[in-house]
Motif scaffolding. Structure first.
Motif, mmCIF file in Angstrom:
data_model
loop_
_atom_site.group_PDB
_atom_site.id
_atom_site.type_symbol
_atom_site.label_atom_id
_atom_site.label_comp_id
_atom_site.label_asym_id
_atom_site.label_seq_id
_atom_site.Cartn_x
_atom_site.Cartn_y
_atom_site.Cartn_z
ATOM 1 N N ALA B 321 0.994 -1.063 0.365
ATOM 2 C CA ALA B 321 0.257 -0.129 -0.289
ATOM 3 C C ALA B 321 0.519 0.655 0.069
ATOM 4 C CB ALA B 321 -0.818 0.052 0.763
ATOM 5 N N LYS B 322 1.960 1.051 0.811
ATOM 6 C CA LYS B 322 3.260 2.031 0.695
ATOM 7 C C LYS B 322 3.287 2.415 -0.908
ATOM 8 C CE LYS B 322 6.885 4.141 3.983
ATOM 9 N NZ LYS B 322 7.804 4.054 4.371
ATOM 10 N N ARG B 323 3.840 1.361 -1.040
ATOM 11 C CA ARG B 323 4.576 1.669 -2.158
ATOM 12 C C ARG B 323 3.804 2.373 -3.372
ATOM 13 N NH1 ARG B 323 8.145 -4.161 -3.296
ATOM 14 N NH2 ARG B 323 8.676 -2.322 -5.423
ATOM 15 N N MET B 324 2.195 1.734 -3.437
ATOM 16 C CA MET B 324 0.958 2.288 -4.410
ATOM 17 C C MET B 324 0.367 3.227 -4.138
ATOM 18 S SD MET B 324 1.003 -1.303 -5.695
ATOM 19 C CE MET B 324 -0.240 -1.403 -7.335
ATOM 20 N N GLY B 325 0.701 4.113 -2.834
ATOM 21 C CA GLY B 325 -0.066 5.088 -2.200
ATOM 22 C C GLY B 325 -1.535 4.867 -2.055
ATOM 23 N N ALA B 326 -1.477 3.530 -1.946
ATOM 24 C CA ALA B 326 -3.328 3.115 -1.434
ATOM 25 C C ALA B 326 -3.258 2.865 0.095
ATOM 26 C CB ALA B 326 -3.195 1.683 -2.089
ATOM 27 N N SER B 327 -3.773 2.488 0.766
ATOM 28 C CA SER B 327 -4.418 1.764 2.379
ATOM 29 C C SER B 327 -4.121 0.345 2.323
ATOM 30 C CB SER B 327 -5.511 2.576 2.721
ATOM 31 O OG SER B 327 -5.240 4.087 2.126
ATOM 32 N N PRO B 328 -3.855 0.116 2.793
ATOM 33 C CA PRO B 328 -3.842 -1.828 3.505
ATOM 34 C C PRO B 328 -4.736 -2.277 3.280
ATOM 35 C CG PRO B 328 -2.407 -0.261 5.179
ATOM 36 C CD PRO B 328 -2.870 0.735 4.825
ATOM 37 N N THR B 329 -5.103 -2.786 3.295
ATOM 38 C CA THR B 329 -6.767 -3.220 2.936
ATOM 39 C C THR B 329 -6.232 -5.330 4.072
ATOM 40 O OG1 THR B 329 -6.131 -5.101 1.174
ATOM 41 C CG2 THR B 329 -6.682 -2.646 0.749
ATOM 42 N N GLY B 330 -5.461 -5.249 4.514
ATOM 43 C CA GLY B 330 -5.933 -6.269 5.240
ATOM 44 C C GLY B 330 -5.464 -7.303 4.911
ATOM 45 N N HIS B 331 -4.818 -7.853 4.203
ATOM 46 C CA HIS B 331 -4.722 -8.892 3.223
ATOM 47 C C HIS B 331 -3.785 -9.526 3.924
ATOM 48 C CE1 HIS B 331 -8.287 -7.917 1.503
ATOM 49 N NE2 HIS B 331 -8.600 -8.995 1.485
ATOM 50 N N ALA B 332 -2.369 -9.018 4.669
ATOM 51 C CA ALA B 332 -0.822 -9.717 4.805
ATOM 52 C C ALA B 332 -0.915 -10.389 5.288
ATOM 53 C CB ALA B 332 -0.422 -8.502 5.371
ATOM 54 N N SER B 333 0.448 -11.297 5.293
ATOM 55 C CA SER B 333 1.092 -12.515 6.173
ATOM 56 C C SER B 333 2.044 -12.095 6.584
ATOM 57 C CB SER B 333 0.936 -13.612 5.478
ATOM 58 O OG SER B 333 -0.745 -14.502 4.920
ATOM 59 N N ILE B 334 2.232 -12.219 7.438
ATOM 60 C CA ILE B 334 3.796 -11.514 8.433
ATOM 61 C C ILE B 334 4.347 -12.366 7.568
ATOM 62 C CG2 ILE B 334 3.467 -13.134 9.803
ATOM 63 C CD1 ILE B 334 4.982 -10.476 11.504
ATOM 64 N N GLY B 335 5.931 -11.669 6.828
ATOM 65 C CA GLY B 335 6.809 -13.161 6.463
ATOM 66 C C GLY B 335 8.447 -11.970 6.384
ATOM 67 N N ALA B 336 9.126 -12.819 6.162
ATOM 68 C CA ALA B 336 11.187 -12.214 5.370
ATOM 69 C C ALA B 336 9.312 -11.352 4.880
ATOM 70 C CB ALA B 336 11.794 -13.131 5.337
ATOM 71 N N LYS B 337 9.586 -11.628 3.579
ATOM 72 C CA LYS B 337 8.566 -11.150 2.336
ATOM 73 C C LYS B 337 7.078 -11.021 3.049
ATOM 74 C CE LYS B 337 8.308 -10.219 -2.303
ATOM 75 N NZ LYS B 337 8.803 -10.229 -3.337
ATOM 76 N N VAL B 338 6.445 -10.134 2.693
ATOM 77 C CA VAL B 338 4.691 -9.793 4.039
ATOM 78 C C VAL B 338 4.388 -10.410 2.564
ATOM 79 C CG1 VAL B 338 3.172 -8.212 4.012
ATOM 80 C CG2 VAL B 338 5.407 -8.519 5.265
ATOM 81 N N SER B 339 3.430 -11.506 2.147
ATOM 82 C CA SER B 339 2.454 -11.815 1.325
ATOM 83 C C SER B 339 1.099 -11.593 1.134
ATOM 84 C CB SER B 339 2.750 -13.575 1.010
ATOM 85 O OG SER B 339 2.360 -13.970 2.104
ATOM 86 N N VAL B 340 0.679 -11.084 0.142
ATOM 87 C CA VAL B 340 -0.820 -10.776 0.264
ATOM 88 C C VAL B 340 -1.675 -12.187 -0.014
ATOM 89 C CG1 VAL B 340 -2.107 -8.518 -0.436
ATOM 90 C CG2 VAL B 340 0.223 -8.360 0.042
ATOM 91 N N GLY B 341 -2.494 -12.172 0.461
ATOM 92 C CA GLY B 341 -3.451 -13.199 -0.250
ATOM 93 C C GLY B 341 -5.594 -12.877 0.065
ATOM 94 N N PRO B 342 -6.055 -13.592 -0.508
ATOM 95 C CA PRO B 342 -7.635 -13.060 -0.513
ATOM 96 C C PRO B 342 -8.196 -13.777 0.531
ATOM 97 C CG PRO B 342 -7.758 -14.672 -2.017
ATOM 98 C CD PRO B 342 -5.938 -14.407 -1.330
#
Lengths: 494, 447
Positions: B321-342
């Motif tokens: 969200a930060k990189r794309m100028g948007a708001s987080p949407t609550g779809h993150a899974s924590i990790g070394a590289k945070v992943s996104v999923g529905p």
């Protein structure tokens, strides 16, 4: 009448408390004998026919380079145990993170309760379980230092960045490039009420590429992995230059490939990973798990012809370095070499302890599981079709119009024996010659029908590392075969 | 098992000892039991009680390292933070993950009742009874080789060194039944059904039994299907399977990684027929698995993905969200590289349909109930799929089961070839979706 006194070895349950059951947290060895034999005795005294403990420590790390940066370095530390209790042919499996004596006893208590049994009360005489002298495959085979000899985090990063750089030089139209590596170090200890007491260390590593190329609407994605089970230096010895050249070449050829035209074709499957055809179409159906469920058409075919007379196939855990190689299975049984099919005749099934108990087929050292949260089940190890007498040229020469399946994707088999698997790199064969690349092919068929259509095997058997998901989780396996010809198979495409 | 407050205290103490001033922890504790039966007897009962956490540590250079562990006692937390600290030396220097700006924002006020676990004996007795009914439902049903009744209680939490502390508890029960037929001279056929709810008393076991029975019987009368192009109707579950398989289309991390069917410029473009709208709605009342925060502590919410055929929003983590100028949407899974999923799809009609479509009057239409082997037959980066399926050839309301076949195509083309989205939705464990009609898809029959 005089009654002989009970042997002094027999404990009474109210003597358990003063005993010292503290066991090392950072190593599974013979120091666990007292703890585990006592717990097994508790289980047997409660009325269980058989009790088994499986202890696991796992030190896993994965690393990923994307383009020219390490984007993920993820260590994972796991400890846990599972206890399996049999009462007649029914069984129960309980797992826990708590490896203290009380934690393991609580898991045993739960398993016994589920089976309608209760831990013995105060003053009960405890059944004496005499565990064998620890069979320590880790120490006797010099594995205790393996973890320390593996690549450091720093080296992982350096190798993957160098590899990704090599890929960038080899490939064109690159949209994204990834080099991925994981190391799975696992220490296991198995103790069972039949006296089984065995320890092992497994070191599984895999490294490879995932390349996505794009040119306008044209896209191709090619993955390639190598795997190893016993070489701590595996990563630093990875020949990433040749792997990069091979991946880049495949991606380049597939970038402008046409979609395969669906239909029924003769196919030639390449060696190594082409072995997934046997893994899916036959291997799973020879596991006793499938016999128990009645989901294999081969259930009563032992000694009968189930495949073409030119087909012989093995499942074993002994090939040096192969991805499915194990010194012992997850029930403590040494791995062995199992002849599955000889010249088309079904010779043996793949069996674990429960499968053997329920189906009568002998154990084959094939009780495997992903980790402590799963009970062991009959699973494949290194599974391959034996080399035949033909040359690759003879196979191609026999095909007027067909498909060469050079690289396979994954596959699956259903409960009625219907299987499918995808082809990630395919070519059209016309008059014995490869003429153009094809993409989007999925092969489907019935296990009972396909096995008789594998009519020609060449003499170039090779093995490939793979992952197999089934009832006891995802495990490391090897698939393999020489080049082979399937006379006819349905190819789904556009 | 340590409480969340214990784990927070261990983390704080370990961090202090190691000189770590910035960290966060996501974890869960699971207690589950499952049973299987075989012809009236329990086959295997499984139970598990386990915990795990994942810790992120920011070092003095601001780089982040991660470690996950199942040892959640003080020693285990020490080792995890120490390993994460070591890993942080090799963390990324660009686009470093940070705490979600919403990790302390209020979450939705969702009242979820947890159901106490049922005794194992009740699970076995229930499943034995259901298996018996299924075996008696039709003479051809010879076995129920895959079956299971499971219950699970899960506590999950997120905390960070900036004071965020979230926690929620859920309970689930699920049943699946997969039966197989045997008939003289005919190939064995199989079909199944599954139901999920918050606990055994709420589970729609009768519905699962009815569906498994009807589907199994419906496949007895099977035939080959000729290869060719067909009008295809996907069941809600089948369409959701495809939507999930190609989720890189609206996954912001995939877009930023250049591993998506979309680019950053795709927002606002037409990607599907105007008849289609798709939302992701973790908090939908029908979502038994509703969670109020994601792996970074961001509150979950309803997100429009495709509205009347137009791609409207990506699913985000805090970092994307930060990189794309948007708001987080609550779809993150924590990790070394945070992943996104529905979380939970809600598919519904977009524009009003100009034509009526009903299966009762359709001719030579293929109804796909379930697509299989998605792990093998989907090439998500190319957009292509070639998948075996369970389904029927429908002619004037009469359904003939298809013996063995694949459906193949390009997902982007498929979305644009949608000709009808039925008004009546199916509720599934993964989302809510009506049947979706698509024109001219390639079907390959066996033989």
């Amino acid at each position: 009448m005089t009654v002989a006194p009970l042997p002094t070895l027999l404990l009474k349950t109210n003597d358990l408390r003063p005993q010292d059951f503290s066991t090392p947290r950072d190593r599974f060895d013979s120091a666990w004998e007292n703890t585990l034999s006592t717990l097994l005795g508790l289980g047997r005294t409660a009325g269980a026919d058989f009790v088994e403990f499986f202890l696991e420590r796992n030190n896993y790390i994965s690393c990923q380079a994307e383009d020219d940066e390490i984007t993920s370095l993820s260590p994972r530390l796991v400890t846990g145990a599972g206890v399996r209790v049999f009462r007649d042919k029914a069984d129960c499996y309980v797992s826990t993170n708590d490896l203290t004596f009380n934690g393991l006893r609580a898991a045993l208590d739960k398993a016994l309760a589920i089976m309608g049994l209760t831990l013995p009360g105060p003053n009960a005489n405890l059944a004496d379980i005499n565990l064998e002298l620890l069979r320590d495959y880790a120490t006797t085979k010099g594995k205790d230092d393996w973890l320390a000899q593996c690549s450091s985090m720093k080296e992982m990063g350096e190798v993957l960045l160098a590899a990704n750089s090599a890929l960038d030089k080899e490939a064109s139209h690159v949209q994204s490039r990834r080099a991925v590596y994981f190391r799975d170090w696992q220490e296991v200890l198995v103790a069972a009420s039949d006296g089984t007491f065995a320890r092992d260390i497994r070191l599984t590593q895999s490294v490879g590429y995932n390349l996505l190329c794009a040119d306008g609407e044209h896209r191709s994605s090619i993955g390639q992995r190598a795997g190893d089970t016993s070489d701590p230096a595996f990563l630093r010895q990875w020949d990433y230059a040749s792997a990069a050249a091979s991946v880049a070449e495949s991606a380049g050829k597939m970038l402008y490939a046409d979609y395969v035209e669906s239909g029924s074709y003769p196919i030639i499957m390449a060696n190594k990973f082409g072995g997934v055809i046997f893994h899916e179409a036959c291997g799973h159906l020879l596991e006793t798990t499938q016999i128990e469920r009645g989901t294999t058409p081969f259930i009563d075919k032992k000694g009968q012809k189930i495949a073409h007379e030119n087909l012989t196939a093995w499942d074993e855990g002994l090939s040096p370095d192969a991805f499915g190689t194990i010194d012992m299975d997850d029930e403590g049984m040494p791995a062995q070499r199992t002849l599955l099919i000889e010249n088309g005749i079904l010779k043996n099934f793949i069996s674990d302890r429960a499968g053997s108990m329920r189906t009568g087929h002998p154990r084959t050292g094939s009780g495997r599981r992903q980790g402590f949260t799963y009970a062991a089940a009959s699973r494949m190890r290194n599974t391959y079709i034996a080399p035949g007498d033909y040359s690759v040229e003879e196979l191609f020469a026999s095909v007027e119009k067909g498909i060469y399946c050079k690289q396979m994707g994954g596959g699956s088999v259903g409960p009625t024996g219907q299987f499918n698997f995808s082809v990630s790199e395919a070519y059209l064969i016309e008059n014995g010659q490869i003429t153009k690349p094809l993409k989007g092919a999925t092969l489907i068929g019935e296990a009972t029908e396909i096995m008789d259509k594998i009519s020609m095997c060449s003499n170039d058997l090779d093995l490939a590392a793979g992952f197999c998901g089934s009832i006891s989780g995802s495990i490391y396996v090897t698939v393999g075969q020489p080049h082979l010809k399937v006379d006819s198979i349905t190819v789904g495409g556009r | 098992m340590p409480s969340i407050q214990d784990i927070a205290a261990y983390a704080e103490s370990s961090a202090k000892k190691l000189g770590i001033s910035k960290y966060d922890v996501y974890g869960s504790s699971v207690d589950e039991t499952s049973v299987q039966v075989d012809k009236g007897d329990p086959k295997q009962v499984k139970a598990s009680n386990r915990s795990s956490v994942i810790v992120r540590v920011w070092n003095a250079d601001g780089k982040v390292g991660v470690t996950s562990t199942s040892d959640v006692d003080p020693l285990g937390m020490d080792l995890a933070l120490q390993t994460a600290q070591e890993a942080s030396e090799f963390g990324v220097s660009d686009n470093i993950p940070d705490f979600s700006p919403e990790s302390v924002a209020p979450t939705a006020d969702v009242q979820v009742e947890t159901v106490p676990p049922a005794p194992v004996g009740d699970l076995i007795a229930t499943l034995v009874g259901v298996e018996k009914q299924l075996l008696e439902a039709h003479p051809a049903i010879a076995s129920v080789p895959y079956n299971g009744l499971a219950q699970r209680a899960i506590d999950r939490f997120y905390l960070n060194s900036a004071g965020a502390l979230r926690q929620e508890a859920r309970s689930y029960a699920s049943v699946y039944l997969y039966s197989k037929t045997e008939q003289e001279g005919r190939k064995p056929r199989s079909a199944g059904a599954m139901r999920v709810n918050r606990g055994l008393p709420l589970l729609d076991i009768e519905g699962c039994l009815k569906e498994a029975t009807e589907k199994t019987i419906s496949h007895l009368d099977y035939d080959k299907v000729a290869s060719g192009k067909y009008r295809v109707v996907f069941s809600g579950e089948a369409f959701l399977s495809l939507l999930g398989a190609f989720s890189n289309m609206y996954n912001a991390q995939s877009v930023l990684d250049n591993r998506s069917l979309s680019t950053v410029d795709s927002l606002g473009t037409v990607v599907a027929s105007p008849l289609l709208s798709v939302y992701d709605d973790a908090l939908h009342p029908e979502n038994v698995s509703a969670e109020t925060f994601d792996g970074e502590g961001t509150p979950t919410r309803r997100v429009p993905i495709i509205e009347k055929g137009v791609l409207t929003q990506f699913l985000h983590s805090a970092g994307t969200a930060k990189r794309m100028g948007a708001s987080p949407t609550g779809h993150a899974s924590i990790g070394a590289k945070v992943s996104v999923g529905p979380s939970y799809y809600h598919v519904l009609p977009g524009d009003e349909a100009s034509r009526e479509f009903t299966l009762d009057q359709a001719e030579n239409v293929i109804l796909i109930d379930d697509v299989q082997a998605l792990h093998a037959g989907v090439n998500a980066l190319q957009g292509s799929f070639s998948l075996p399926f369970d389904g029927w050839l429908v002619n004037g309301g009469h359904r003939t089961s298809i013996e063995s076949a694949t459906v193949a195509g390009d997902f982007c083309d498929l979305l644009k070839a949608i000709i009808h989205v039925e008004p009546q939705a199916e509720i599934t464990p993964g989302g809510i979706c009506p049947r979706v009609w698509v024109d001219a898809l390639s079907i390959t029959g066996e033989g």
